[in-house]
Design a protein around this motif. Sequence first.
Motif, PDB file in Angstrom:
ATOM      1  N   PRO A  22       0.832  -1.225   0.000  1.00 18.04           N
ATOM      2  CA  PRO A  22       0.000   0.000   0.000  1.00 18.04           C
ATOM      3  C   PRO A  22       0.858   1.264   0.000  1.00 18.04           C
ATOM      4  N   LEU A  23       0.692   2.094  -1.024  1.00 23.36           N
ATOM      5  CA  LEU A  23       1.429   3.355  -1.127  1.00 23.36           C
ATOM      6  C   LEU A  23       0.468   4.521  -0.944  1.00 23.36           C
ATOM      7  N   CYS A  24       0.913   5.531  -0.197  1.00 25.78           N
ATOM      8  CA  CYS A  24       0.050   6.654   0.179  1.00 25.78           C
ATOM      9  C   CYS A  24       0.319   7.850  -0.737  1.00 25.78           C
ATOM     10  N   LEU A  25      -0.713   8.405  -1.372  1.00 27.14           N
ATOM     11  CA  LEU A  25      -0.589   9.621  -2.179  1.00 27.14           C
ATOM     12  C   LEU A  25      -0.622  10.850  -1.269  1.00 27.14           C
ATOM     13  N   THR A  26      -0.295  12.000  -1.822  1.00 30.37           N
ATOM     14  CA  THR A  26      -0.263  13.239  -1.031  1.00 30.37           C
ATOM     15  C   THR A  26      -1.642  13.603  -0.492  1.00 30.37           C
ATOM     16  N   CYS A  27      -2.705  13.150  -1.151  1.00 32.11           N
ATOM     17  CA  CYS A  27      -4.064  13.456  -0.685  1.00 32.11           C
ATOM     18  C   CYS A  27      -4.471  12.581   0.496  1.00 32.11           C
ATOM     19  N   GLY A  28      -3.669  11.521   0.815  1.00 34.90           N
ATOM     20  CA  GLY A  28      -3.974  10.649   1.938  1.00 34.90           C
ATOM     21  C   GLY A  28      -4.574   9.314   1.558  1.00 34.90           C
ATOM     22  N   LYS A  46      -1.559  13.285 -13.443  1.00 32.09           N
ATOM     23  CA  LYS A  46      -1.923  12.117 -12.644  1.00 32.09           C
ATOM     24  C   LYS A  46      -2.867  12.553 -11.523  1.00 32.09           C
ATOM     25  N   ASN A  47      -3.995  11.866 -11.403  1.00 32.81           N
ATOM     26  CA  ASN A  47      -4.998  12.209 -10.399  1.00 32.81           C
ATOM     27  C   ASN A  47      -5.319  11.001  -9.529  1.00 32.81           C
ATOM     28  N   CYS A  48      -5.634  11.258  -8.272  1.00 29.48           N
ATOM     29  CA  CYS A  48      -6.020  10.200  -7.344  1.00 29.48           C
ATOM     30  C   CYS A  48      -7.297   9.537  -7.864  1.00 29.48           C
ATOM     31  N   PRO A  49      -7.341   8.195  -7.926  1.00 29.74           N
ATOM     32  CA  PRO A  49      -8.546   7.502  -8.424  1.00 29.74           C
ATOM     33  C   PRO A  49      -9.785   7.761  -7.577  1.00 29.74           C
ATOM     34  N   LYS A  50      -9.595   8.193  -6.331  1.00 25.30           N
ATOM     35  CA  LYS A  50     -10.744   8.374  -5.450  1.00 25.30           C
ATOM     36  C   LYS A  50     -11.216   9.828  -5.405  1.00 25.30           C
ATOM     37  N   CYS A  51     -10.314  10.760  -5.067  1.00 23.38           N
ATOM     38  CA  CYS A  51     -10.740  12.169  -4.900  1.00 23.38           C
ATOM     39  C   CYS A  51     -10.405  13.035  -6.109  1.00 23.38           C
ATOM     40  N   ARG A  52      -9.652  12.476  -7.098  1.00 19.74           N
ATOM     41  CA  ARG A  52      -9.276  13.164  -8.344  1.00 19.74           C
ATOM     42  C   ARG A  52      -8.286  14.309  -8.124  1.00 19.74           C
ATOM     43  N   ARG A  53      -7.724  14.392  -6.919  1.00 17.92           N
ATOM     44  CA  ARG A  53      -6.740  15.448  -6.674  1.00 17.92           C
ATOM     45  C   ARG A  53      -5.445  15.100  -7.405  1.00 17.92           C
ATOM     46  N   GLN A  54      -4.816  16.109  -8.009  1.00 20.84           N
ATOM     47  CA  GLN A  54      -3.602  15.875  -8.789  1.00 20.84           C
ATOM     48  C   GLN A  54      -2.413  15.592  -7.876  1.00 20.84           C
ATOM     49  N   PHE A  55      -1.533  14.677  -8.305  1.00 24.92           N
ATOM     50  CA  PHE A  55      -0.294  14.442  -7.555  1.00 24.92           C
ATOM     51  C   PHE A  55       0.859  14.336  -8.540  1.00 24.92           C
ATOM     52  N   SER A  56       2.069  14.606  -8.051  1.00 24.92           N
ATOM     53  CA  SER A  56       3.251  14.571  -8.914  1.00 24.92           C
ATOM     54  C   SER A  56       4.383  13.747  -8.317  1.00 24.92           C
ATOM     55  N   GLN A  57       4.091  12.984  -7.254  1.00 28.20           N
ATOM     56  CA  GLN A  57       5.126  12.157  -6.633  1.00 28.20           C
ATOM     57  C   GLN A  57       5.636  11.086  -7.604  1.00 28.20           C
ATOM     58  N   LYS A  58       6.927  10.783  -7.471  1.00 24.30           N
ATOM     59  CA  LYS A  58       7.458   9.591  -8.114  1.00 24.30           C
ATOM     60  C   LYS A  58       7.184   8.417  -7.187  1.00 24.30           C
ATOM     61  N   ILE A  59       7.208   7.229  -7.734  1.00 22.90           N
ATOM     62  CA  ILE A  59       6.801   6.063  -6.948  1.00 22.90           C
ATOM     63  C   ILE A  59       7.752   5.805  -5.780  1.00 22.90           C
ATOM     64  N   ASP A  60       9.039   6.164  -5.958  1.00 26.46           N
ATOM     65  CA  ASP A  60       9.986   5.942  -4.871  1.00 26.46           C
ATOM     66  C   ASP A  60       9.881   7.006  -3.786  1.00 26.46           C
ATOM     67  N   GLN A  61       9.029   8.034  -3.999  1.00 30.39           N
ATOM     68  CA  GLN A  61       8.834   9.076  -2.994  1.00 30.39           C
ATOM     69  C   GLN A  61       7.576   8.838  -2.156  1.00 30.39           C
ATOM     70  N   MET A  62       6.805   7.821  -2.517  1.00 29.36           N
ATOM     71  CA  MET A  62       5.539   7.576  -1.818  1.00 29.36           C
ATOM     72  C   MET A  62       5.769   6.761  -0.542  1.00 29.36           C
ATOM     73  N   LEU A  63       5.082   7.136   0.510  1.00 27.23           N
ATOM     74  CA  LEU A  63       5.200   6.443   1.777  1.00 27.23           C
ATOM     75  C   LEU A  63       4.411   5.128   1.751  1.00 27.23           C
ATOM     76  N   VAL A  64       4.961   4.102   2.404  1.00 29.27           N
ATOM     77  CA  VAL A  64       4.281   2.815   2.515  1.00 29.27           C
ATOM     78  C   VAL A  64       3.396   2.842   3.762  1.00 29.27           C
ATOM     79  N   ASN A  65       2.125   2.489   3.594  1.00 29.99           N
ATOM     80  CA  ASN A  65       1.183   2.451   4.721  1.00 29.99           C
ATOM     81  C   ASN A  65       1.258   1.065   5.369  1.00 29.99           C
ATOM     82  N   TYR A  66       2.214   0.907   6.283  1.00 25.10           N
ATOM     83  CA  TYR A  66       2.456  -0.410   6.888  1.00 25.10           C
ATOM     84  C   TYR A  66       1.271  -0.916   7.699  1.00 25.10           C
TER      85      TYR A  66
END
Length: 502
Positions: A22-28, A46-66
């Motif tokens: 599980p990877l966390c987008l900037t929108c949460g 690129k937009n969040c599939p749920k809230c459609r908010r735009q994000f620009s993170q690279k995949i290696d910058q995304m936090l893992v939701n442990y």
Amino acid sequence: MASATIECDVCNEKFDSGNHKPLCLTCGHTFCFSCITNLLKLSGTKNCPKCRRQFSQKIDQMLVNYALIPSENTARPHPPSSLSQAPCLHQEKALDYLCVDCLELVCFTCTEGTHKNHTIELIDGLLHENESVLNSWTKIRTTMRDKFGRVNSLVSVSDDILSLIDEMKTEFQGWKNLLLAQKMSTAQDLQAWDVSASSVIENKRHECKEMLCRLKLKPPENMEIPEIRARLSAALKKCDSLQTYELPTYEPGVPWTVTSRAEGERAVASLSINIKPSRLVVVSTHTRPIPGLEDLLYRLCYHHAGDISLLPLDFFWRLAGQADGGIGAIIDKFSDRLDTMYGHPSQVGAYLDKRCPAGMQSEATIEGPCSIGVRFDGDLFGRSFLLPRIIDDACCVRGMARNISSNLRKHGYSVTRWHFPDLCDEDLNWMIGILHQFRDSRLSLVLPRNGLSATGTRRLFEELPQIREVYHDPGAAHLTSAGSAPDLTFIELSTNNIIQWM
């Protein structure tokens, strides 16, 4: 725990520590690695599939939701989402190879595809220093050394900026204290003056004279302003130098053309490390306006000692009655640094007064600038303006008095190109009436945001067969198909074609 909390909302697969971590987008919101990888492959924003908010993170910058990974999969001491551990974004395979040309980790499939003609090294092979990988080792080390030098320079510049900020903070505080004292003194004078005015007493006479003297006295603390401006300029120059390590630079000694804010930043970065052009051209059009043009020109002028060729065509072609968008302030502030001028007759006249020495404003001396464009939006010949005999570009705004052309003719002016923005069929009588005065010359038209129909276009060419060139926006098939004269040329309003005017 409900299943919804441990499954990806896109693919409904359970979260794990592998392809479905599980990877966390900037929108949460959280989605699995595989779904985000597929999302990043898509073109555009690129937009969040749920809230459609735009994000620009690279995949290696995304936090893992442990917290969403089942307990049996959480025994990892550190996040597994670093770039080296993530699979290839294109093929989802292990990154076991290095493309030496691109200095990029790639998978086997990519070595046979995108990087087919590049030098490829197996990561395991790089672990053993031998002659076969010596060139690759040298390139990696050189790149690391260059990066260290750039980062080290950035640290030094950052230290300089911090020191400068500390110095400026002390100086600003001192200046502010002087201003506060001046404010208090002036308030006391104002209060005393009101008392004196209501009761004129002889012993107040001296006090009133003192207040009047202080009224015109230039406060010494205001003399600090040039020094403060110099300090701010020094800080700005330091900040600009931070970008030189991130932005590509221009080639030295060749013409530079700036048509966007990004290209402007690139020019500033190049100039700040003493890379100079043979000529600097800034073009802002209605299809590609440059935001923050005044600020960009200030920074270009700060670093560039030569003239700048500015073509602010988005302002030159603006609608009748529309605000000038700050071009008046730009002309006032930078006219002594511009070798082109596009503005009202009064602005062009003031510019030429400034560029030509007093008493030498003859026909010869006012032809010096590269290009002059005059925007006519009224009958302005009631006033006397110094204009060149040959006006490169004359913009006639809809609704302008038709006698502008007869006045131009009467005063001996000629025009190289006539600009008619937003031209429609109902404007043809007005336009033809203006150009009728110049029907004995070769006519070149510039038609930004052209609204002529096919019928109107045919009428234009029938009544003015002297038209030889038409500059138009892309996609004007009805315009180009209506003119059939062998010596009639249609030219798109591209940056390269516009620069040819100068």
